[in-house]
Structures are given as C-alpha cells and as structure tokens.
Design a protein around this motif. Structure first.
Motif, PDB file in Angstrom:
ATOM      1  N   CYS A 350       0.715  -1.326   0.072  1.00 37.90           N
ATOM      2  CA  CYS A 350      -0.048  -0.088   0.035  1.00 37.90           C
ATOM      3  C   CYS A 350       0.821   1.249   0.114  1.00 37.90           C
ATOM      4  O   CYS A 350       1.863   1.325   0.697  1.00 37.90           O
ATOM      5  CB  CYS A 350      -0.873  -0.156   1.279  1.00 37.90           C
ATOM      6  N   CYS A 353      -0.077   3.537   3.525  1.00 40.93           N
ATOM      7  CA  CYS A 353       0.472   3.152   4.917  1.00 40.93           C
ATOM      8  C   CYS A 353       1.675   2.075   4.919  1.00 40.93           C
ATOM      9  O   CYS A 353       2.188   1.842   6.009  1.00 40.93           O
ATOM     10  CB  CYS A 353      -0.615   2.286   5.747  1.00 40.93           C
ATOM     11  N   HIS A 355       1.371  -1.225   4.150  1.00 36.65           N
ATOM     12  CA  HIS A 355       1.222  -2.449   4.536  1.00 36.65           C
ATOM     13  C   HIS A 355       1.355  -3.367   3.073  1.00 36.65           C
ATOM     14  O   HIS A 355       0.728  -3.188   2.057  1.00 36.65           O
ATOM     15  CB  HIS A 355      -0.321  -2.435   4.753  1.00 36.65           C
ATOM     16  N   CYS A 369      -6.387  -1.246   0.149  1.00 38.84           N
ATOM     17  CA  CYS A 369      -5.632  -2.104   1.180  1.00 38.84           C
ATOM     18  C   CYS A 369      -6.454  -2.457   2.546  1.00 38.84           C
ATOM     19  O   CYS A 369      -7.332  -2.033   2.840  1.00 38.84           O
ATOM     20  CB  CYS A 369      -4.789  -0.490   1.770  1.00 38.84           C
ATOM     21  N   CYS A 372      -5.574  -0.168   5.581  1.00 36.52           N
ATOM     22  CA  CYS A 372      -6.093   1.209   6.147  1.00 36.52           C
ATOM     23  C   CYS A 372      -6.990   1.605   5.066  1.00 36.52           C
ATOM     24  O   CYS A 372      -7.807   2.677   5.079  1.00 36.52           O
ATOM     25  CB  CYS A 372      -4.978   2.222   5.876  1.00 36.52           C
ATOM     26  N   PHE A 374      -7.094   2.063   2.006  1.00 36.36           N
ATOM     27  CA  PHE A 374      -6.661   3.115   0.807  1.00 36.36           C
ATOM     28  C   PHE A 374      -6.945   2.599  -0.476  1.00 36.36           C
ATOM     29  O   PHE A 374      -6.670   1.380  -0.746  1.00 36.36           O
ATOM     30  CB  PHE A 374      -5.295   3.524   0.964  1.00 36.36           C
TER      31      PHE A 374
HETATM   32 ZN   LIG Z   1      -2.679   0.919   3.685  1.00 40.82          ZN
END
Ligand SMILES: [Zn+2]
Length: 413
Positions: A350, A353, A355, A369, A372, A374
């Motif tokens: 991501c 963030c 991840h 994501c 988060c 996203f």
């Molecule tokens: Zn994320």
C-alpha cells in the motif's frame, strides 16, 4: 558533448538502381560467408585467427579471379565493410565467451542465408556519399557507381554525416544516415520533476503522477493474426522457392510494421518523459528471465507452459526493454538519469500506509488496502511505490539500488 544520431529515410530508387542494390547486398552476403568459411577453415587447421587486414588483402585477389569477377560490380568499400562486420561479430563472440556466456548465448557468427538474412550494405566513409536537399520533402543522395538516388525527406538531417547504411525492408529500400550531433540539451534543463514508472501488461506504462500510456495493442494483435495466417500458408510452400521467398518477405514486412508501431510509441513516450523529468525510477526487471520459454528440458519439464508462453508474448509485445534502453540514453542527453530499484512487492504494497498483502490487489485494476482501506488504480499504486523506493534509496544509499550512470553515484554519496 557530441552524440551519435541516426536519421532514416525511404529511398525511391529507379528500377535499375533497385536491381543494383539487390546485387550489392548479394555481394556483401557472399563476402561475409566467404570470410566466415575461411576463418573457420583456418581455425580447424589450427593456424590461428585470420585478421580483417589479411582478409581485406585476399578480397582484392578474389575480385581478380574469373569466377568471382562479378564482385567488382559492388563498390569496394561496402565489401570491405562486410568483412569488418564479420570481424566485429567475432569480437563480440569472444567478449561474450570472456564474460562467461556459452553456447547459443555467446552467438558464434553464422552464415547469412538468402531470403532470411537482411539485405543491407554500408558506406563507412562520408566522402563516398552526398546528400542534396531538393525540396522540403524530397532529397537526393549521390552514391558511388549509380549516381543520385531519390529519397523522401521526412525530417531534416542534423549534424555531421559519419556513415550510411542501405537496407531492404520488405519491398522498399531505406537509408540510415548516421550523424554526429552536438548535444546542447543539458543547457536547456529547466525545473524538472522526479517520477516513478510501472511497466505492465494491461497498461504498458503508468507513472507515479497517475498518467497511463497505452501501446496500441489492438492494432498489433490484428497484424499478428494476419502474420500467423501467412506463416501457415508459407509452411506448405517449397523452401527457398520464389513463392516461398515472397511469403517470407510479406511476413517480415508485417514484423517490421509491428516493431515500427512499438518503436514509435516508445520513442514518443521516452522523449516526453526524459524531457520533463530529471530523475526517473524504474523496476529492475530481468526481462530475459521473465520471458524465458517455460517448456524447460526433458529431465526438467516446465509447468503451465501454455499460460507462460502467452505471458511471454505479452511481455515481449510491450517492448519493456526497448523503452528502458531509449529512456536511458535520452535522459542522458537531457542531463537526467534513470535509476533501477528492486521490484519485490511493488504491486502488493500500500503506497499510503506501507502494508504488504497479496489480497490488497483486488483485481488487475483495483488496489484496496486491507489495513487502511486506501483505494487506487493498482498500477498507479505500484508506480508510487517504485518512485518512493527509488527516492528513499537516493537519500540513504539503499543496497538494492543500481545506477545507470556509475559516475553519478559519487554526487549522491
Ligand atoms: Zn494501507
């Protein structure tokens, strides 16, 4: 700094000139094969290597023999150039051997076959030819032995002429004028930004600024279909017959059409990107390994052969490698640079963030994501990751970063 640039034009030879070109190309092919056979024989008799100089001297003798007198029809320089090409092929081969490459990869020089190898010849010396502009779109080039040949001047020639190569592509003859041009691009460097680029199969190129560049795949696929029909038809013909050669020419004309479309696309995009960005980050993709045949060996057969060969075709169709080569030398012209980063997880991470999860990428297009929430176009997300990876690397000197221009690493330290 002076750089080498090539300008390519379509020639409009008369029927007589066309016939001359064919025969000259034939003479060059003959000389290349003759030189190769002599070098092979010399090697087998363990007498060592024949040099270009000794072969060029033998060429003079060869032209005096009654059975090979016809070679005198071609300008002497183009025949010598043919021997020089052979010499270069040998040098390339030995360099590759030195670098540890073996077998096919090392590429031992091979005999040129009529109808299969490219019909071409080169004038290595600029005093041999003269270009004269006739109008905005037309010019003539004066060549030894046949005089002025007309050509379509699709763009103006820049710089100082170095050499020229005449090559047959399908039914047409083209001339490539190699020139030395004074590079003043770096003087025009303005405020330029940094950029990351993701290369994909569905979307050819996606930038970290969210721009998508798409190769005209539909157009290419249509030509590929026509090509495969022609190829099937040609298989039924008698090899090396007139009809077969005609078929081969039509097939290679389609091949060239495809590569022209692709090259045109990559030229336009690489120029645009190199002009506007001083710092370009790409993934360090091992394209050779990625597009390797999946069929494997008898002892070690590959899996998913069909799916893999489809993927290979898609990778090669996109011309990733061409793009990277063009971008490298163009950004060099414009005073910028290209940086390569480790491609691992760029499409799974991501960009918001950080991840990393396989499930982040919902579909080919969509990235969402799991951590988060996203959401972004998947390739756009990957391009941002590539950019940040390259950017971060430049600040702290990441080990996974390789530079195109080694000299510039010093300015980073
Ligand atoms: Zn994320």
């Amino acid at each position: 700094m002076k750089i080498s640039k090539t300008f390519k034009y379509r020639l409009i030879p008369s029927q007589d000139q066309d016939a001359h070109f064919s025969r000259w190309a034939g003479c060059c092919r003959f000389i290349y094969n003759w030189g190769l056979a002599a070098r092979k024989a010399e090697w087998e008799q363990k007498n060592g290597h024949l040099s270009y100089v000794s072969q060029a001297a033998q060429l003079k003798e060869l032209k005096r023999l009654p059975e090979t007198e016809w070679l005198s029809e071609a300008p002497a320089q183009v025949l010598q150039q043919s021997l020089m090409n052979l010499d270069q092929a040998y040098k390339n081969f030995f360099t590759k051997i030195k670098n540890g490459q073996v077998g096919k990869a090392a590429g031992f020089p091979r005999f040129k076959k009529k109808g299969k190898s490219v019909d071409a010849f080169r004038f290595p010396d600029p005093s041999q030819f003269q270009l004269k502009k006739v109008s905005d779109t037309k010019a003539v080039i004066k060549l030894p032995k046949i005089g002025e040949v007309k050509l379509y001047l699709s763009r103006d020639v820049e710089g100082e002429l170095r050499n020229c190569t005449v090559v047959r592509e399908g039914k047409n003859w083209f001339i490539s004028l190699n020139c030395e041009v004074e590079n003043d691009y770096s003087a025009s460097v303005q405020e330029r930004t940094e950029i990351g680029i993701d290369r994909g199969i569905v979307n050819t190129l996606v930038t970290s600024e969210g721009k998508i560049y798409q190769l005209p795949i539909g157009k290419i696929k249509t030509i590929e279909q026509r090509r495969s029909v022609l190829q099937k038809r040609n298989c039924k013909k008698i090899k090396f017959s007139k009809n077969w050669i005609k078929g081969i020419r039509s097939i290679s004309a389609l091949d060239r059409k495809i590569s022209r479309i692709r090259l045109d696309f990559h030229h336009k995009i690489s120029t645009e990107i190199a002009k506007n960005h001083s710092y370009i980050v790409l993934e360090d993709l091992n394209i050779k390994n990625m597009s390797k045949s999946a069929s494997g060996t008898i002892e070690n057969p590959g899996t998913n052969v069909n799916a893999k060969s489809g993927l290979n075709r898609s990778i090669l169709r996109q011309g990733w490698y061409t793009f990277q080569t063009l971008l490298e030398y163009k950004s060099h012209w414009y005073g910028g640079y290209v940086k390569y980063v480790d491609p691992q997880n760029t499409s799974r991470k991501c960009s918001h963030c950080g991840h990393i999860e396989k499930g982040n990428r919902l579909t080919q297009e969509k990235f969402c994501c799991k951590n988060c929430g996203f959401e972004l176009h998947a390739d756009y997300n990957a391009a941002i990751n590539i950019f940040t990876r390259g950017h971060r690397g430049s600040a702290c000197g990441d080990a996974d970063v390789s530079w195109v221009d080694e000299a510039r690493t010093t300015s980073c330290a």
